[in-house]
Design an enzyme around this catalytic site. Sequence first.
Site, PDB file in Angstrom:
ATOM      1  N   ASP A 111     -38.553 -29.226  25.408  1.00  0.00           N
ATOM      2  CA  ASP A 111     -39.379 -29.257  26.622  1.00  0.00           C
ATOM      3  C   ASP A 111     -40.237 -27.998  26.671  1.00  0.00           C
ATOM      4  OD1 ASP A 111     -38.896 -30.858  29.649  1.00  0.00           O
ATOM      5  OD2 ASP A 111     -40.172 -29.096  29.517  1.00  0.00           O
ATOM      6  N   LYS A 112     -41.487 -28.196  27.035  1.00  0.00           N
ATOM      7  CA  LYS A 112     -42.430 -27.074  27.101  1.00  0.00           C
ATOM      8  C   LYS A 112     -42.255 -26.245  28.378  1.00  0.00           C
ATOM      9  CE  LYS A 112     -47.504 -26.552  26.983  1.00  0.00           C
ATOM     10  NZ  LYS A 112     -48.762 -27.327  27.044  1.00  0.00           N
ATOM     11  N   LEU A 113     -41.554 -26.811  29.349  1.00  0.00           N
ATOM     12  CA  LEU A 113     -41.457 -26.211  30.689  1.00  0.00           C
ATOM     13  C   LEU A 113     -42.849 -25.993  31.272  1.00  0.00           C
ATOM     14  CD1 LEU A 113     -38.451 -23.683  30.429  1.00  0.00           C
ATOM     15  CD2 LEU A 113     -38.443 -26.064  31.175  1.00  0.00           C
ATOM     16  N   THR A 166     -44.313 -46.814  31.192  1.00  0.00           N
ATOM     17  CA  THR A 166     -44.411 -47.086  32.625  1.00  0.00           C
ATOM     18  C   THR A 166     -45.043 -48.443  32.904  1.00  0.00           C
ATOM     19  OG1 THR A 166     -45.640 -46.395  34.598  1.00  0.00           O
ATOM     20  CG2 THR A 166     -46.556 -45.707  32.512  1.00  0.00           C
ATOM     21  N   ASP A 167     -44.716 -49.009  34.057  1.00  0.00           N
ATOM     22  CA  ASP A 167     -45.352 -50.287  34.441  1.00  0.00           C
ATOM     23  C   ASP A 167     -46.843 -50.103  34.748  1.00  0.00           C
ATOM     24  OD1 ASP A 167     -45.143 -48.918  36.859  1.00  0.00           O
ATOM     25  OD2 ASP A 167     -44.217 -50.565  37.967  1.00  0.00           O
ATOM     26  N   GLU A 168     -47.269 -48.841  34.924  1.00  0.00           N
ATOM     27  CA  GLU A 168     -48.679 -48.617  35.275  1.00  0.00           C
ATOM     28  C   GLU A 168     -49.636 -49.030  34.157  1.00  0.00           C
ATOM     29  OE1 GLU A 168     -49.761 -45.055  37.254  1.00  0.00           O
ATOM     30  OE2 GLU A 168     -47.991 -45.093  38.537  1.00  0.00           O
ATOM     31  N   TYR A 201     -53.989 -41.184  33.635  1.00  0.00           N
ATOM     32  CA  TYR A 201     -52.556 -41.146  33.289  1.00  0.00           C
ATOM     33  C   TYR A 201     -52.121 -42.456  32.636  1.00  0.00           C
ATOM     34  CZ  TYR A 201     -47.549 -41.946  33.947  1.00  0.00           C
ATOM     35  OH  TYR A 201     -46.233 -42.287  33.748  1.00  0.00           O
ATOM     36  N   LYS A 221     -50.847 -43.367  28.792  1.00  0.00           N
ATOM     37  CA  LYS A 221     -49.536 -43.962  28.475  1.00  0.00           C
ATOM     38  C   LYS A 221     -49.725 -45.259  27.687  1.00  0.00           C
ATOM     39  CE  LYS A 221     -45.895 -42.764  29.573  1.00  0.00           C
ATOM     40  NZ  LYS A 221     -44.912 -41.789  29.008  1.00  0.00           N
ATOM     41  N   ASN A 247     -41.488 -47.342  39.666  1.00  0.00           N
ATOM     42  CA  ASN A 247     -41.354 -46.025  40.315  1.00  0.00           C
ATOM     43  C   ASN A 247     -39.911 -45.597  40.506  1.00  0.00           C
ATOM     44  OD1 ASN A 247     -44.115 -47.011  41.061  1.00  0.00           O
ATOM     45  ND2 ASN A 247     -44.160 -45.041  42.103  1.00  0.00           N
ATOM     46  N   ARG A 302     -56.610 -42.371  47.199  1.00  0.00           N
ATOM     47  CA  ARG A 302     -56.638 -41.980  45.782  1.00  0.00           C
ATOM     48  C   ARG A 302     -57.762 -42.786  45.101  1.00  0.00           C
ATOM     49  NH1 ARG A 302     -51.082 -42.973  42.558  1.00  0.00           N
ATOM     50  NH2 ARG A 302     -50.596 -40.865  43.241  1.00  0.00           N
TER      51      ARG A 302
HETATM   52  P1  NAD Z   1     -41.766 -35.100  34.927  1.00  0.00           P
HETATM   53  O1  NAD Z   1     -43.195 -34.723  35.133  1.00  0.00           O
HETATM   54  O2  NAD Z   1     -40.783 -34.836  35.991  1.00  0.00           O
HETATM   55  O3  NAD Z   1     -41.214 -34.394  33.602  1.00  0.00           O
HETATM   56  C1  NAD Z   1     -41.950 -34.300  32.431  1.00  0.00           C
HETATM   57  C2  NAD Z   1     -41.286 -33.272  31.521  1.00  0.00           C
HETATM   58  O4  NAD Z   1     -42.037 -33.213  30.289  1.00  0.00           O
HETATM   59  C3  NAD Z   1     -41.284 -31.852  32.093  1.00  0.00           C
HETATM   60  O5  NAD Z   1     -40.013 -31.256  31.933  1.00  0.00           O
HETATM   61  C4  NAD Z   1     -42.329 -31.118  31.270  1.00  0.00           C
HETATM   62  O6  NAD Z   1     -42.079 -29.727  31.127  1.00  0.00           O
HETATM   63  C5  NAD Z   1     -42.228 -31.852  29.941  1.00  0.00           C
HETATM   64  N1  NAD Z   1     -43.468 -31.733  29.140  1.00  0.00           N
HETATM   65  C6  NAD Z   1     -44.731 -31.964  29.564  1.00  0.00           C
HETATM   66  N2  NAD Z   1     -45.608 -31.715  28.570  1.00  0.00           N
HETATM   67  C7  NAD Z   1     -44.861 -31.353  27.484  1.00  0.00           C
HETATM   68  C8  NAD Z   1     -45.186 -30.997  26.136  1.00  0.00           C
HETATM   69  N3  NAD Z   1     -46.462 -30.956  25.725  1.00  0.00           N
HETATM   70  N4  NAD Z   1     -44.182 -30.694  25.291  1.00  0.00           N
HETATM   71  C9  NAD Z   1     -42.870 -30.735  25.723  1.00  0.00           C
HETATM   72  N5  NAD Z   1     -42.524 -31.038  26.973  1.00  0.00           N
HETATM   73  C10 NAD Z   1     -43.502 -31.355  27.845  1.00  0.00           C
HETATM   74  O7  NAD Z   1     -41.812 -36.649  34.532  1.00  0.00           O
HETATM   75  P2  NAD Z   1     -40.763 -37.810  34.850  1.00  0.00           P
HETATM   76  O8  NAD Z   1     -41.108 -38.422  36.147  1.00  0.00           O
HETATM   77  O9  NAD Z   1     -39.404 -37.318  34.589  1.00  0.00           O
HETATM   78  O10 NAD Z   1     -41.188 -38.863  33.717  1.00  0.00           O
HETATM   79  C11 NAD Z   1     -40.601 -38.807  32.418  1.00  0.00           C
HETATM   80  C12 NAD Z   1     -41.193 -39.927  31.571  1.00  0.00           C
HETATM   81  O11 NAD Z   1     -40.938 -41.195  32.183  1.00  0.00           O
HETATM   82  C13 NAD Z   1     -42.710 -39.846  31.397  1.00  0.00           C
HETATM   83  O12 NAD Z   1     -43.025 -40.225  30.084  1.00  0.00           O
HETATM   84  C14 NAD Z   1     -43.254 -40.868  32.401  1.00  0.00           C
HETATM   85  O13 NAD Z   1     -44.490 -41.392  31.961  1.00  0.00           O
HETATM   86  C15 NAD Z   1     -42.158 -41.918  32.371  1.00  0.00           C
HETATM   87  N6  NAD Z   1     -41.988 -42.699  33.604  1.00  0.00           N
HETATM   88  C16 NAD Z   1     -41.859 -42.081  34.817  1.00  0.00           C
HETATM   89  C17 NAD Z   1     -41.640 -42.861  35.964  1.00  0.00           C
HETATM   90  C18 NAD Z   1     -41.470 -42.230  37.328  1.00  0.00           C
HETATM   91  O14 NAD Z   1     -41.423 -42.945  38.320  1.00  0.00           O
HETATM   92  N7  NAD Z   1     -41.323 -40.923  37.443  1.00  0.00           N
HETATM   93  C19 NAD Z   1     -41.590 -44.262  35.860  1.00  0.00           C
HETATM   94  C20 NAD Z   1     -41.741 -44.853  34.590  1.00  0.00           C
HETATM   95  C21 NAD Z   1     -41.933 -44.055  33.470  1.00  0.00           C
HETATM   96  O1  DAU Z   2     -44.899 -46.907  38.388  1.00  0.00           O
HETATM   97  C1  DAU Z   2     -44.386 -45.866  37.597  1.00  0.00           C
HETATM   98  C2  DAU Z   2     -45.125 -44.586  37.887  1.00  0.00           C
HETATM   99  O2  DAU Z   2     -44.728 -44.177  39.179  1.00  0.00           O
HETATM  100  C3  DAU Z   2     -44.862 -43.495  36.861  1.00  0.00           C
HETATM  101  O3  DAU Z   2     -45.375 -43.891  35.623  1.00  0.00           O
HETATM  102  C4  DAU Z   2     -45.516 -42.171  37.288  1.00  0.00           C
HETATM  103  O4  DAU Z   2     -45.166 -41.142  36.385  1.00  0.00           O
HETATM  104  C5  DAU Z   2     -45.026 -41.822  38.673  1.00  0.00           C
HETATM  105  O5  DAU Z   2     -45.685 -40.657  39.127  1.00  0.00           O
HETATM  106  C6  DAU Z   2     -45.287 -42.973  39.649  1.00  0.00           C
HETATM  107  O6  DAU Z   2     -46.713 -43.150  39.872  1.00  0.00           O
HETATM  108  P1  DAU Z   2     -47.316 -43.480  41.328  1.00  0.00           P
HETATM  109  O7  DAU Z   2     -48.714 -43.065  41.360  1.00  0.00           O
HETATM  110  O8  DAU Z   2     -46.976 -44.871  41.744  1.00  0.00           O
HETATM  111  O9  DAU Z   2     -46.369 -42.498  42.213  1.00  0.00           O
HETATM  112  P2  DAU Z   2     -46.704 -41.459  43.394  1.00  0.00           P
HETATM  113  O10 DAU Z   2     -45.384 -40.967  43.887  1.00  0.00           O
HETATM  114  O11 DAU Z   2     -47.729 -40.466  43.018  1.00  0.00           O
HETATM  115  O12 DAU Z   2     -47.330 -42.423  44.505  1.00  0.00           O
HETATM  116  C7  DAU Z   2     -46.617 -43.538  44.999  1.00  0.00           C
HETATM  117  C8  DAU Z   2     -47.515 -44.228  46.028  1.00  0.00           C
HETATM  118  O13 DAU Z   2     -47.670 -43.372  47.174  1.00  0.00           O
HETATM  119  C9  DAU Z   2     -48.928 -44.502  45.539  1.00  0.00           C
HETATM  120  O14 DAU Z   2     -49.393 -45.727  46.067  1.00  0.00           O
HETATM  121  C10 DAU Z   2     -49.745 -43.353  46.112  1.00  0.00           C
HETATM  122  C11 DAU Z   2     -49.045 -43.048  47.428  1.00  0.00           C
HETATM  123  N1  DAU Z   2     -49.102 -41.639  47.865  1.00  0.00           N
HETATM  124  C12 DAU Z   2     -48.699 -40.678  46.990  1.00  0.00           C
HETATM  125  C13 DAU Z   2     -48.726 -39.354  47.334  1.00  0.00           C
HETATM  126  C14 DAU Z   2     -48.313 -38.273  46.362  1.00  0.00           C
HETATM  127  C15 DAU Z   2     -49.507 -41.311  49.148  1.00  0.00           C
HETATM  128  O15 DAU Z   2     -49.839 -42.202  49.954  1.00  0.00           O
HETATM  129  N2  DAU Z   2     -49.538 -39.999  49.491  1.00  0.00           N
HETATM  130  C16 DAU Z   2     -49.193 -39.005  48.649  1.00  0.00           C
HETATM  131  O16 DAU Z   2     -49.275 -37.802  49.043  1.00  0.00           O
END
Ligand code: NAD
Ligand code: DAU
Length: 337
Positions: free
Chosen positions: A33-35, A125-127, A150, A154, A179, A273
Amino acid sequence: MNILLTGGSGFIGSNLVRLILAERPGWRVVNLDKLTYAGNAENLADLSGNSRYRFVRGDICNGELVADLFRNERFDAVMHLAAESHVDRSILAPSIFIETNVRGTQVLLEAAREFGVKRFLHVSTDEVYGSLGPTGLFTERTPLDPSSPYSASKASSDLLALAYFHTFKLPVVVTRCSNNYGPYQFPEKLIPLMIANAVRDLPLPVYGDGMNVRDWIHVEDHGRGLLAALELGEPGQVYNFGASSERHNIDIVKLVLKLVGKPESLIQYVKDRLGHDRRYAIDSTKAQQKLGWAPRHIFEDALAATVEWYVENRPWWERIISGEYLKYYEKQYGARK
Ligand code: NAD
Ligand code: DAU
């Protein structure tokens, strides 16, 4: 099994590292992880000294570092989660999303090919499917139609991973999840942001009309899905994960306020957005049938437990919401009112 897990200091990664160490006694995990701003060493600080866990700070785009790691560790499998993950940041500054999510993935695929691994799990991701109308669900056969920088990055990395399967027979499995919510989520995402603001009596910024729909899954259910896909998934296949918990954003925000005990007058509708996807909803039948996976958490109960976690772990998120976070917050929300 010796696993390379990338992005293990982020939200899903840190929950997954804990799940693996707890439930797969014979496994060892190397977290690369790059942190970045989203990575937090504190999430797994208590694991230092654990012989089944190694942390390597490094960038997945650094081919030399990655090759050295593969050469020295002889990994059995890769679980690739490292990414830039926030849609709003990809709208403010897209370049790093292409660098990390596309190029970084290719660097890992190349090393996995050179040194040979039994499985390469690409976590997506489903996105990548784009936006749904009022009805229907994403299946694995839904055409890719990403909307944001984004999701486009992906989708690109998904296609690269699948190309390494088709071309080089690298045993790649791709997962696409909806999500996530749960502990250790960076407070820029909807649920933790709303909790942190509600607790501090700050406005809760809801984009547009608040009627966008997301399909919520607890991070632990996603983690169990990733393990099932790694162990039982067929190379070259894609598996969707979701928990059939579709909710309008505004309903989530109101529920958070109720759980925190704060008034709805804190809700502030703000400018939408750009390119905001209207609705996501996942059909996870394939994962249920082929992997024997099923979500265990009920949304309302698990959301209440999540709110409780953030209330109890206030110092964790208070340390985050300073410095870089405040600059981002001002840029993202300052002009939206
Ligand atoms: P996050 O942003 O919380 O964590 C990402 C991590 O990746 C961080 O620890 C960051 O330091 C590390 N990172 C970023 N760039 C890097 C690099 N160049 N080298 C090494 N490490 C690096 O993300 P998350 O929400 O935990 O998501 C993790 C994965 O799951 C992602 O691939 C995301 O697309 C996918 N995903 C997330 C969700 C969601 O709802 N959060 C849903 C579906 C899929
Ligand atoms: O669907 C999976 C994805 O879910 C992952 O791939 C992404 O990494 C993760 O960030 C998430 O993406 P979203 O854009 O759906 O999540 P976010 O939490 O940013 O936003 C969820 C919904 O809420 C979206 O419709 C935007 C809205 N929103 C978000 C924020 C941050 C607001 O209305 N206000 C806000 O301040």
